[in-house]
Design a protein around this motif. Sequence first.
Motif, PDB file in Angstrom:
ATOM      1  N   ALA A  57       0.813  -1.223   0.000  1.00 19.31           N
ATOM      2  CA  ALA A  57       0.000   0.000   0.000  1.00 19.31           C
ATOM      3  C   ALA A  57       0.842   1.266   0.000  1.00 19.31           C
ATOM      4  O   ALA A  57       0.296   2.359  -0.140  1.00 19.31           O
TER       5      ALA A  57
ATOM      6  N   ALA B  98      -5.161   0.417   0.239  1.00 22.35           N
ATOM      7  CA  ALA B  98      -5.353   0.335  -1.211  1.00 22.35           C
ATOM      8  C   ALA B  98      -6.379  -0.753  -1.499  1.00 22.35           C
ATOM      9  O   ALA B  98      -6.575  -1.665  -0.695  1.00 22.35           O
ATOM     10  N   ARG B  99      -7.018  -0.646  -2.646  1.00 20.07           N
ATOM     11  CA  ARG B  99      -8.008  -1.652  -3.024  1.00 20.07           C
ATOM     12  C   ARG B  99      -7.333  -3.010  -3.251  1.00 20.07           C
ATOM     13  O   ARG B  99      -6.163  -3.063  -3.664  1.00 20.07           O
TER      14      ARG B  99
ATOM     15  N   ASP C  47      -7.592  -5.175  -5.603  1.00 17.14           N
ATOM     16  CA  ASP C  47      -7.094  -5.395  -6.957  1.00 17.14           C
ATOM     17  C   ASP C  47      -5.801  -4.631  -7.214  1.00 17.14           C
ATOM     18  O   ASP C  47      -4.920  -5.098  -7.953  1.00 17.14           O
ATOM     19  N   VAL C  48      -5.649  -3.463  -6.569  1.00 17.16           N
ATOM     20  CA  VAL C  48      -4.426  -2.684  -6.722  1.00 17.16           C
ATOM     21  C   VAL C  48      -3.268  -3.374  -6.008  1.00 17.16           C
ATOM     22  O   VAL C  48      -2.156  -3.481  -6.546  1.00 17.16           O
TER      23      VAL C  48
ATOM     24  N   ARG D 275       0.136  -4.751  -7.813  1.00 13.29           N
ATOM     25  CA  ARG D 275       1.475  -4.350  -7.400  1.00 13.29           C
ATOM     26  C   ARG D 275       2.343  -5.560  -7.089  1.00 13.29           C
ATOM     27  O   ARG D 275       3.539  -5.574  -7.397  1.00 13.29           O
TER      28      ARG D 275
ATOM     29  N   ASP E 195      -5.708   6.366   1.247  1.00 10.79           N
ATOM     30  CA  ASP E 195      -5.875   5.358   0.196  1.00 10.79           C
ATOM     31  C   ASP E 195      -4.948   5.704  -0.955  1.00 10.79           C
ATOM     32  O   ASP E 195      -5.075   6.761  -1.581  1.00 10.79           O
ATOM     33  N   THR E 196      -4.014   4.806  -1.248  1.00  6.97           N
ATOM     34  CA  THR E 196      -3.007   5.056  -2.280  1.00  6.97           C
ATOM     35  C   THR E 196      -3.350   4.412  -3.617  1.00  6.97           C
ATOM     36  O   THR E 196      -2.515   4.411  -4.521  1.00  6.97           O
ATOM     37  N   SER E 197      -4.566   3.894  -3.746  1.00 13.79           N
ATOM     38  CA  SER E 197      -4.919   3.126  -4.948  1.00 13.79           C
ATOM     39  C   SER E 197      -4.662   3.890  -6.234  1.00 13.79           C
ATOM     40  O   SER E 197      -4.189   3.335  -7.226  1.00 13.79           O
ATOM     41  N   ASP E 198      -4.980   5.181  -6.225  1.00 12.19           N
ATOM     42  CA  ASP E 198      -4.878   5.981  -7.443  1.00 12.19           C
ATOM     43  C   ASP E 198      -3.777   7.024  -7.361  1.00 12.19           C
ATOM     44  O   ASP E 198      -3.793   8.019  -8.106  1.00 12.19           O
TER      45      ASP E 198
END
Length: 290
Positions: free
Chosen positions: A20, A96-97, A99-100, A104, A143-146
Amino acid sequence: MQKRSDSLMPLVLVTGPSGAGRSSAINVLEDLGFEAIDNLPLRLLPRLVLTDRLESPMALGLDSRNRDFTPEALLDLIAVFEGYHHVALTVLYLDARPDVLLRRYSETRRRHPLAPAETPEIGVSRELDLMRPIRDRADMLLDTSDLNVHQLKAEIEHWFAPDGRSLALSLQSFSYKRGIPHSVDMVFDCRFLTNPYWQEGLRGLDGRDPAVQAHVKTDPRYSDFFDRVLGLTELLLPAYREEGKSHLSIAFGCTGGQHRSVTLAETLAKALAEGGQQVSIRHRELQGQQ
């Protein structure tokens, strides 16, 4: 996120699922002046924080890879730190999500720490379940997904350095006879300036001496050269900050590394310090004399 008193020292616990961005966040905090410690056993941390009395802000990286990690143990540690009256605690949770996180791990081809002999999907799911109580307790959830690495840095700096990120500037002098220093961003050759070495009364002095500096400045090319270097440095400093850089290193070279290069480094440092910039100076060839 809890409020901090100016009299208390910041203590940031950085945690979250693997992948994450916890390590990246720790690196940013370290660049901001935090003492960063990653993945020490939980049982050692209370004594560390209490003994040191936190002379500087501290960031502790904690996740499921810690040897004695359990959600209950981490919650107990948080409760201990909340009882310390000399710190202002923030629990920063990087999320993070699924799927992300899976993507990674697929990109790095690493084994998941909670599923070393199974698929990464199992490890991601297992860790998200494990970390849920910590996520619910967090003071700050990011949230670091994006987010790319630069955006993550900007977010961390927004919360922990609201007055702007400091950038370390180092100036150094050197002799071309011994070669150009490693890991410098810019190098300026001062050998075209008048050389105090040929003045009997100045030969034994160096560029830290006002008489040497005055002699170098008699060169009609000095003022224009210095003004251009100063202007370029003042242009680059904010640009480096905006790019997320933490350090800028400038080196001045002359024949012996004693007079002209030292004069330029000292004079530039003084001009920048008068403008509020923190500067460190190293004179490579004079180290034994300082």
